[in-house]
Design an enzyme around this catalytic site. Structure first.
Site, PDB file in Angstrom:
ATOM      1  CB  ILE A  32      -0.945  -0.038   1.229  1.00  0.00           C
ATOM      2  CG1 ILE A  32      -2.190   0.789   0.986  1.00  0.00           C
ATOM      3  CG2 ILE A  32      -0.228   0.350   2.506  1.00  0.00           C
ATOM      4  CD1 ILE A  32      -3.282   0.543   2.012  1.00  0.00           C
ATOM      5  CG  ASN A  88      11.644  -5.983   7.393  1.00  0.00           C
ATOM      6  OD1 ASN A  88      12.848  -6.005   7.138  1.00  0.00           O
ATOM      7  ND2 ASN A  88      10.813  -5.142   6.819  1.00  0.00           N
ATOM      8  CB  VAL A  97       2.090  -6.634   9.010  1.00  0.00           C
ATOM      9  CG1 VAL A  97       0.886  -7.561   8.903  1.00  0.00           C
ATOM     10  CG2 VAL A  97       1.694  -5.209   8.628  1.00  0.00           C
ATOM     11  CG  HIS A 101       5.253  -9.316   5.365  1.00  0.00           C
ATOM     12  ND1 HIS A 101       4.902  -9.416   6.691  1.00  0.00           N
ATOM     13  CD2 HIS A 101       5.963  -8.158   5.258  1.00  0.00           C
ATOM     14  CE1 HIS A 101       5.364  -8.366   7.353  1.00  0.00           C
ATOM     15  NE2 HIS A 101       6.027  -7.594   6.503  1.00  0.00           N
ATOM     16  CG  HIS A 103       9.022  -6.309   2.152  1.00  0.00           C
ATOM     17  ND1 HIS A 103       8.247  -5.170   2.171  1.00  0.00           N
ATOM     18  CD2 HIS A 103       9.049  -6.754   3.428  1.00  0.00           C
ATOM     19  CE1 HIS A 103       7.834  -4.934   3.415  1.00  0.00           C
ATOM     20  NE2 HIS A 103       8.313  -5.879   4.191  1.00  0.00           N
TER      21      HIS A 103
HETATM   22  P1  5GP Z   1       7.004  -4.839   7.550  1.00  0.00           P
HETATM   23  O1  5GP Z   1       7.525  -3.551   8.074  1.00  0.00           O
HETATM   24  O2  5GP Z   1       6.065  -5.527   8.537  1.00  0.00           O
HETATM   25  O3  5GP Z   1       8.059  -5.757   7.023  1.00  0.00           O
HETATM   26  O4  5GP Z   1       6.133  -4.473   6.287  1.00  0.00           O
HETATM   27  C1  5GP Z   1       4.780  -4.234   6.320  1.00  0.00           C
HETATM   28  C2  5GP Z   1       4.390  -3.675   4.972  1.00  0.00           C
HETATM   29  O5  5GP Z   1       2.980  -3.790   4.854  1.00  0.00           O
HETATM   30  C3  5GP Z   1       4.723  -2.199   4.795  1.00  0.00           C
HETATM   31  O6  5GP Z   1       5.572  -2.063   3.650  1.00  0.00           O
HETATM   32  C4  5GP Z   1       3.376  -1.533   4.603  1.00  0.00           C
HETATM   33  O7  5GP Z   1       3.403  -0.487   3.660  1.00  0.00           O
HETATM   34  C5  5GP Z   1       2.487  -2.684   4.154  1.00  0.00           C
HETATM   35  N1  5GP Z   1       1.096  -2.564   4.510  1.00  0.00           N
HETATM   36  C6  5GP Z   1       0.598  -2.225   5.731  1.00  0.00           C
HETATM   37  N2  5GP Z   1      -0.753  -2.253   5.719  1.00  0.00           N
HETATM   38  C7  5GP Z   1      -1.123  -2.638   4.465  1.00  0.00           C
HETATM   39  C8  5GP Z   1      -2.391  -2.870   3.845  1.00  0.00           C
HETATM   40  O8  5GP Z   1      -3.466  -2.708   4.446  1.00  0.00           O
HETATM   41  N3  5GP Z   1      -2.381  -3.259   2.543  1.00  0.00           N
HETATM   42  C9  5GP Z   1      -1.205  -3.439   1.843  1.00  0.00           C
HETATM   43  N4  5GP Z   1      -1.318  -3.833   0.566  1.00  0.00           N
HETATM   44  N5  5GP Z   1       0.015  -3.242   2.406  1.00  0.00           N
HETATM   45  C10 5GP Z   1       0.054  -2.851   3.698  1.00  0.00           C
END
Ligand code: 5GP
Length: 120
Positions: A32, A88, A97, A101, A103
């Site tokens: 997003i 991460n 989150v 996941h 990236h």
């Molecule tokens: P993290 O920091 O946990 O590795 O990455 C979480 C990622 O999830 C971030 O890059 C953030 O922009 C993305 N993200 C958070 N909420 C949403 C959402 O509701 N939809 C989508 N498509 N991405 C999200």
């Protein structure tokens, strides 16, 4: 809604997302808040909080995350120029989150992996 079921709900089709790939084990959708021209997240279709929580039963899905990332990279035209895959984990890793996941980032030169540490 808690952060830990956001991606699971996207994978189940319960929340909207720009989905670019899906199979029986993983789902891939556009981030997003993209940090590169292409920024896709690939997630397991069942709950795995982080790589630190993954067990031997998750081995097939862990392999599939990488193979799906490769497929999406090809689909998005990144194969020739290259791309970066990041996972991460936990607070120091910057995981926001709590659903595992991968990236996938690409579409331009991404520069060094991280800023150099300050000298102490
Ligand atoms: P993290 O920091 O946990 O590795 O990455 C979480 C990622 O999830 C971030 O890059 C953030 O922009 C993305 N993200 C958070 N909420 C949403 C959402 O509701 N939809 C989508 N498509 N991405 C999200």
């Amino acid at each position: 809604m808690t952060a830990d079921n956001l991606f699971l709900r996207i994978a189940r089709g319960e929340l909207p997302a720009d989905i670019v790939y899906r199979d029986e084990l993983v789902t891939a959708f556009r981030d997003i808040d993209p940090q590169a021209p292409v920024h896709v997240l690939i997630v397991p279709n069942h709950h795995v909080a982080s790589i630190a929580e993954a067990g031997p039963d998750d081995e097939p899905v862990l392999g599939r995350l990488f193979l799906a990332a490769r497929s999406v990279a090809e689909q998005e035209g990144l194969a020739e120029g290259g791309y970066r895959l990041i996972v991460n984990c936990g607070a120091h890793g910057g995981q926001e989150v709590e659903h595992l996941h991968l990236h996938l980032l690409g579409g331009e030169p991404l520069g060094p992996m991280r800023c150099r540490r300050k000298e102490h």
